[in-house]
Design a protein around this motif. Structure first.
Motif, mmCIF file in Angstrom:
data_model
loop_
_atom_site.group_PDB
_atom_site.id
_atom_site.type_symbol
_atom_site.label_atom_id
_atom_site.label_comp_id
_atom_site.label_asym_id
_atom_site.label_seq_id
_atom_site.Cartn_x
_atom_site.Cartn_y
_atom_site.Cartn_z
ATOM 1 N N UNK A 1 -9.787 13.526 6.132
ATOM 2 C CA UNK A 1 -8.406 12.763 6.224
ATOM 3 C C UNK A 1 -9.040 11.323 6.407
ATOM 4 N N UNK A 2 -9.332 10.933 6.485
ATOM 5 C CA UNK A 2 -9.944 9.513 5.714
ATOM 6 C C UNK A 2 -10.660 9.673 4.571
ATOM 7 N N UNK B 1 -4.098 9.687 10.513
ATOM 8 C CA UNK B 1 -5.530 10.396 11.081
ATOM 9 C C UNK B 1 -6.466 10.529 12.140
ATOM 10 N N UNK B 2 -5.522 9.484 12.721
ATOM 11 C CA UNK B 2 -5.610 9.809 14.462
ATOM 12 C C UNK B 2 -5.339 10.677 14.584
ATOM 13 N N UNK B 3 -4.226 11.683 14.258
ATOM 14 C CA UNK B 3 -3.488 13.125 14.790
ATOM 15 C C UNK B 3 -3.852 13.867 14.679
ATOM 16 N N UNK B 4 -5.237 13.541 13.718
ATOM 17 C CA UNK B 4 -6.218 14.938 13.231
ATOM 18 C C UNK B 4 -6.945 15.397 14.505
ATOM 19 N N UNK B 5 -6.279 16.768 14.063
ATOM 20 C CA UNK B 5 -7.524 17.697 15.811
ATOM 21 C C UNK B 5 -9.280 17.595 16.134
ATOM 22 N N UNK B 6 -9.289 17.705 15.338
ATOM 23 C CA UNK B 6 -11.604 18.494 15.361
ATOM 24 C C UNK B 6 -11.718 16.977 14.413
ATOM 25 N N UNK B 7 -13.271 16.430 14.795
ATOM 26 C CA UNK B 7 -14.000 15.757 13.842
ATOM 27 C C UNK B 7 -13.791 15.539 12.535
ATOM 28 N N UNK C 1 1.101 -1.298 0.138
ATOM 29 C CA UNK C 1 -0.366 -0.080 -0.318
ATOM 30 C C UNK C 1 0.539 0.945 0.282
ATOM 31 N N UNK C 2 0.419 2.115 -0.813
ATOM 32 C CA UNK C 2 1.248 3.586 -0.739
ATOM 33 C C UNK C 2 0.714 3.678 0.931
ATOM 34 N N UNK C 3 1.602 4.860 1.476
ATOM 35 C CA UNK C 3 1.415 5.013 2.450
ATOM 36 C C UNK C 3 0.176 6.274 3.387
ATOM 37 N N UNK C 4 -0.459 5.836 4.139
ATOM 38 C CA UNK C 4 -1.398 6.171 4.562
ATOM 39 C C UNK C 4 -1.509 7.729 5.442
ATOM 40 N N UNK C 5 -2.467 8.604 4.708
ATOM 41 C CA UNK C 5 -2.042 9.733 5.976
ATOM 42 C C UNK C 5 -2.061 9.295 7.650
#
Ligand code: SF4
Ligand code: SF4
Lengths: 295, 385
Positions: free
Chosen positions: A106-107, A94-100, A88-92
């Motif tokens: 991001x997802x 997203x856990x680190x995203x600050x707001x919902x 797989x290409x690496x994913x962003x």
């Protein structure tokens, strides 16, 4: 091949062997430096030959189930990976995203990142595997092949050719031939140009398209794992021969695979070849394979 | 002379920015490849060389093609080429640079590339390819630069340059011959295992390289003060025509040998490329397009009145360039690997990251070309001013 490297490899082999065989040899090997004229001592138990060869008795290996343990034994001790997932290409992250909402978008982006390889089979590493008659002997285009040969599974591996085209093609001597005929890979020198793969007319080589360690469930610490970007293949168990052991496939085959010195008329392999009809793969190419198949 | 590259019109700078952007994007994706391995490409255990090596092969041809200007001018004193040999030499520089970049992006362990020099292996063709390519790069940089410098100072080029120029002629043949030898010396790869591969490579090179120079010359005339001259362009056009015919003829020889002998190994690759094999036909439309484009280009170029019409000429050059690109940049490498030695038919389709990286290399290469052509033209402008 330059002498110092051959000497070095010998010492490395002995050092590895020494771990299990003789502690005295180990200490000698680690202190000996080839440039300072240190003495090279062979493991006295090492198996030697003028030219190693293999004879596979296909009459006794008739089903895939017969082949499986043999393949398994080789791949397990040599840390040959099996990939369960596509690369797989690496994913962003997203856990680190600050707001919902940020997380959601991001997802969404992640969903869009393409799966690079839909087919993990492309990255397969194989040292010894199963093929059918017409794949192994593509020149034998007999349309009326005997029923028994038609579907017989054949063990396929590097032929350790006496005149190996892979060695000739390699620009770095990462692929080299030992005096006893075994064609080996120096994983640390290979630049991954894959010239050897184009040169091998038997499809015997595999390339580490991705990190092979990701495909290993357990690791045999007695044999090195590889890194991405290098070529590998069957090594006739050179590391086991140096410890006085037969190749893993031979051991797992219950006598259906023979291994020995092709230059010695008294050897088991020569006796078997004297008594049985055996063929080699594509002899017309002039590479002189050292693996024989008794039909 | 380098400073002339720093003064340019808006259009020049925008072009540089676009090409630089392309190169940058390619580089970013390359970092991914560096991290993850060549698995992000469409290559496989069976088709182990793909788009990168195919582009490399094609560009060696473009680089070698430059000699078709140098040779008539220096060996036959064909004066009309005096203004444009520099275009050929500078094209060679950028094409060889792209070749080297394509090799680097194709390596599994690029950090170890120096192993080829540290452990020279004279029986490996790749070793010789490295020597001839770098040598050719060096020759063209030195010759191109020295000749241009002399022109700028309105003096005759230094004497020591002559032998280098003469050397660069056989050397250009050498780079494409050795590149063909990379392939045609391998047992079991029937598609490549043919003595006519090197001549075929050269013929296609002498068509595609000069065709690109014609296109470039026409572009330069349109957008700059540089005019190669109608006669020079027609001179190159004749070379392109002969080379293209030779290329198609060599291919026909291949087809004859394969189909008339009916030896399966030789038939199968052609069958795969032009008809599809066992339901695998990814390349079939491409290969027919390529053949059609080359034949059409011959038909257009062979008629003198059409060839003399520069619009038709430009069109012919574009389609033959594309045709040869498909032939070498897509078919040549895949055809050698498919079917595999074990007679499996495995398709190869380049992935998006692979294509972006390739475009990046092209971007970098054309960036080099633009800068070099800018320098050449500035000098010529200065001299005539
Ligand atoms: S089978 Fe292939 S990889 Fe093995 S020695 Fe022969 S040419 Fe080399
Ligand atoms: S991939 Fe490695 S082993 Fe194969 S030819 Fe290149 S350097 Fe040699």
């Amino acid at each position: 091949m330059d002498n110092s490297r051959r000497t070095f490899l010998k010492i490395a082999g002995i050092a590895a062997a020494g771990l299990t065989a003789a502690p005295a040899v180990t200490s000698l090997a680690s202190s000996a430096s080839p440039s300072k004229g240190g003495k090279v001592v062979r493991n006295p138990e090492a198996l030697t030959a003028k030219h190693w060869g293999m004879v596979i008795d296909t009459r006794k290996l008739t089903t895939s189930a017969d082949l499986e343990p043999i393949i398994e034994a080789c791949h397990r001790i040599h840390n040959v990976p099996t990939f369960e997932d596509d690369l797989m290409m690496p994913q962003l992250p997203c856990r680190m995203a600050e707001t919902e909402s940020l997380k959601q978008s991001c997802e969404k982006v992640n969903e869009k990142i393409p799966k690079i390889s839909s087919d993990k089979k492309r990255h397969e590493i194989k040292w010894i595997w199963e093929e059918e008659f017409h794949n192994l002997f593509p020149d034998q285009l007999n349309p009326y092949l005997t029923e028994h040969l038609e579907h017989l599974p054949f063990l396929t591996l590097c032929n350790h050719c006496a005149n190996p085209s892979c060695v000739q093609a390699c620009p770095t001597k990462a692929t080299f031939q030992r005096e006893d005929g075994i064609v080996l890979m120096d994983f640390h020198r290979c630049i991954g140009c894959r010239f050897c793969m184009a040169a091998c007319p038997y499809g015997s080589r595999s390339f580490n398209f991705r990190d092979p360690r990701q495909g290993l469930k357990e690791i045999n610490t007695a044999f090195p794992t590889r890194m991405k970007g290098v070529v590998e293949k069957c090594n006739f168990c050179a590391e086991r021969l140096s410890k006085g052991q037969m190749p893993a496939c031979v051991e797992a085959s219950n006598g259906t695979i023979l291994f020995g010195d092709l230059n010695d008329p008294e050897s088991e392999v020569r006796k078997a070849l004297k008594e049985n009809y055996a063929v080699r793969r594509q002899p017309s190419l002039g590479t002189e394979p050292s693996v024989y198949y008794i039909l | 002379m380098l400073e002339t590259a720093l003064k340019g019109s808006k259009r020049y700078w925008s072009l540089l920015i676009v090409l630089g952007g392309l190169a940058g994007a390619g580089f970013l994706v390359y970092l991914q490849q560096f991290e993850l391995g060549l698995g992000i490409t469409g290559m496989s255990r069976d088709v182990t060389w793909g788009f990168y090596i195919a582009q490399f092969t094609f560009l060696v041809g473009v680089a070698a093609g430059g000699v078709m200007l140098v040779l008539p001018y220096y060996l036959h004193h064909y004066k009309v080429f005096s203004k444009i040999t520099i275009l050929g030499e500078f094209l060679a520089i950028s094409a060889v640079s792209m070749c080297l970049m394509f090799i680097i992006v194709d390596l599994g362990q690029p950090m170890r590339a120096m192993n080829v020099i540290l452990h020279p292996t004279p029986y490996s063709m790749l070793f010789w390819d490295m020597i001839v390519l770098n040598g050719y790069l060096f020759l063209n940089v030195v010759v191109g630069w020295a000749v241009l410098e002399a022109e700028r100072n309105a003096v005759a080029p230094p004497k020591w340059i002559k032998p280098l120029i003469y050397l660069s002629v056989p050397w250009a043949f050498g780079i494409h011959t050795v590149t063909a030898y990379l392939y045609c010396g391998l047992p079991g790869r029937h598609f490549w295992l043919t003595a006519v591969l090197a001549p075929r490579f050269l013929a296609s090179a002498f068509a595609a390289g000069p065709a690109l120079i014609i296109i470039m010359a026409l572009i330069l005339r349109r957008f700059t003060s540089f005019d190669a001259g109608k006669e020079a362009i027609q001179g190159i056009a004749r070379i392109v025509t002969y080379a293209l015919i030779a290329n198609v003829f060599f291919f026909a020889c291949e087809v004859f040998v394969a189909l008339y002998s009916q030896i399966p190994g030789h038939v199968h690759s052609l069958q795969y490329l032009f008809l599809g094999l066992h339901g695998h036909n990814a390349l079939v439309p491409w290969m027919w397009t390529s053949l059609f484009l080359m034949l059409l280009a011959i038909a257009l170029l062979i008629v003198p009145s059409l060839r003399q019409n520069e619009t038709v000429l430009c069109f012919s050059c574009i389609i033959l360039f594309v045709g040869i690109w498909i032939d070498k940049g897509l078919g040549m490498i895949s055809g050698g690997f498919i079917p595999t030695p074990l007679h499996h038919v495995v398709d190869y389709i380049p992935t998006i990251p692979e294509i972006i990286i390739s475009l990046g290399v092209y971007g970098a290469g054309f960036l080099i070309l633009t800068v070099l052509y800018k320098i050449a033209i500035s000098v010529k402008e200065e001299v005539s001013a």
